[in-house]
Motif scaffolding. Sequence first.
Motif, PDB file in Angstrom:
ATOM      1  N   ARG A 116       0.828  -1.212   0.000  1.00  0.00           N
ATOM      2  CA  ARG A 116       0.000   0.000   0.000  1.00  0.00           C
ATOM      3  C   ARG A 116       0.859   1.257   0.000  1.00  0.00           C
ATOM      4  O   ARG A 116       0.590   2.203  -0.756  1.00  0.00           O
ATOM      5  N   ASP A 117       1.921   1.272   0.785  1.00  0.00           N
ATOM      6  CA  ASP A 117       2.740   2.487   0.905  1.00  0.00           C
ATOM      7  C   ASP A 117       3.714   2.655  -0.261  1.00  0.00           C
ATOM      8  O   ASP A 117       3.988   3.794  -0.677  1.00  0.00           O
ATOM      9  N   LEU A 118       4.252   1.543  -0.781  1.00  0.00           N
ATOM     10  CA  LEU A 118       5.249   1.639  -1.841  1.00  0.00           C
ATOM     11  C   LEU A 118       4.687   1.358  -3.227  1.00  0.00           C
ATOM     12  O   LEU A 118       5.416   1.430  -4.220  1.00  0.00           O
ATOM     13  N   GLY A 119       3.405   1.041  -3.295  1.00  0.00           N
ATOM     14  CA  GLY A 119       2.774   0.806  -4.586  1.00  0.00           C
ATOM     15  C   GLY A 119       3.254  -0.441  -5.296  1.00  0.00           C
ATOM     16  O   GLY A 119       3.460  -0.433  -6.510  1.00  0.00           O
ATOM     17  N   LEU A 120       3.428  -1.534  -4.565  1.00  0.00           N
ATOM     18  CA  LEU A 120       3.896  -2.776  -5.165  1.00  0.00           C
ATOM     19  C   LEU A 120       2.757  -3.478  -5.904  1.00  0.00           C
ATOM     20  O   LEU A 120       1.630  -3.544  -5.410  1.00  0.00           O
ATOM     21  N   LEU A 129       2.024  -1.733  16.683  1.00  0.00           N
ATOM     22  CA  LEU A 129       2.549  -0.797  17.676  1.00  0.00           C
ATOM     23  C   LEU A 129       3.220   0.411  17.028  1.00  0.00           C
ATOM     24  O   LEU A 129       3.055   1.546  17.495  1.00  0.00           O
ATOM     25  N   TRP A 130       3.984   0.168  15.959  1.00  0.00           N
ATOM     26  CA  TRP A 130       4.725   1.252  15.310  1.00  0.00           C
ATOM     27  C   TRP A 130       4.281   1.381  13.858  1.00  0.00           C
ATOM     28  O   TRP A 130       3.372   2.123  13.557  1.00  0.00           O
ATOM     29  N   SER A 131       4.928   0.650  12.965  1.00  0.00           N
ATOM     30  CA  SER A 131       4.613   0.656  11.539  1.00  0.00           C
ATOM     31  C   SER A 131       5.369  -0.508  10.914  1.00  0.00           C
ATOM     32  O   SER A 131       6.152  -1.183  11.593  1.00  0.00           O
ATOM     33  N   TRP A 132       5.128  -0.736   9.617  1.00  0.00           N
ATOM     34  CA  TRP A 132       5.884  -1.818   8.984  1.00  0.00           C
ATOM     35  C   TRP A 132       7.373  -1.504   8.948  1.00  0.00           C
ATOM     36  O   TRP A 132       8.203  -2.412   9.025  1.00  0.00           O
TER      37      TRP A 132
END
Length: 417
Positions: free
Chosen positions: A52-56, A174-177
């Motif tokens: 989702r974040d890197l557009g894979l 808790l944090w992020s990927w």
Amino acid sequence: MAKMVPRLSRAERALGGIMGGSWVKVVWFYGVGVIAAAQLGKMSALIPLISRDLGLSLTVAALVISLLEIGGAGFGRIAGGLIQRAGRRPALLAGTALLALGGIGESLAQGPAALIAWRVVESAGYLTTVIAAPMLILETATPRQRGVALALWSSFVPVGLALGAILSGWAAELWSWRGALFGGGVVAAGALVLSLPMTARVGARVRGAGAGGTGPTRRAWALALGFGCYTTFEVGLLGMLPTFLVDKAGASADTAGLITGVASFATVAGSGVAGWWNHRNHGRDLTRGPSFALMAVSIVLPALLLFLVFGPAPDLTTAAGVVIALNALSGVYPGLAFALLPAVAGSDRGLPAANGLLTQFGASGSLIGPPLFAAFAGHWGWTSAAACGLAASLLCLALMRAAGVSSPSIAAPDQAA
């Protein structure tokens, strides 16, 4: 007056034997393998967030997940020879360093190309670690401990997969990927630091005539091919199980994932049985008599039980119970197979090549299994996928028989093919 010496209880003597120097190192090398295998599980859990974040794309996401196995499938035997020359200790330290570097680098990736590049670095670390660690286990363990130690080692993938997926998922919440990947790199860096004293007097570089090792024996080829058939069945089953449970048994995605995770972890119970059996039958031929019968049951019966899972009208509760049971039974086989490594290698010089070959075919089966099961299920239905698993298991059994009958005694050294 003579000084009284405290008498140790049976439990205290047993604990002392377990916690002796050799067992501490064996467990440590196993733990390093689990950390390496966790890199397989973490990406499966994190890839939806990363995509989702890197557009894979789906293809790139699948490539990122499978890169670790691709490295093993393509270069396992070559890596075994290189590790023999470089030394097992330097190889383990280099492998954990690459795992740390790859994990931290992945957490900083800003696009697909950078992510893949760092995953390649991690793949090299994984391959180096999982070939060097069992070699160090064999070097550290006493002859009587080897069977139990190798049965323990056989469980490093399911344990690492489960821990990697679970802990990475929690860390991402808790944090992020990025935080989860960075944390995995830090754990590998910690393993590198602690491995320095743990490997201080083992795994030295081999010099002289033995530096190049020997090629795989006929029995090593048979063992590796058989193990590849096993991983084709096991990983094919686990890879397609969530899809089957959702599409045919009416499970939710979360429930299907939970059942698959429990089934994968159930193989650890089988590894425990194999360890007990190896200890009980130390010095005996593991490919004859009762040992071969146990091996045959752990190979063939799970494949037969799969027909109860991939049936035409599956019940979710029944399917879940059967698949967990068959995986627990199936877990006996790799513990017995790994214990055969010293015998089929022919000599200590043959161990790196034999272990590298086993890693290579195990990874190849892991890559082949899911698409093979999917192809059968898509064209001829899920029952045909179970038939495919049975065929792979019967071929595995025949190859294991070949691994034991190529010479009069499995304890005798074999000549390279």
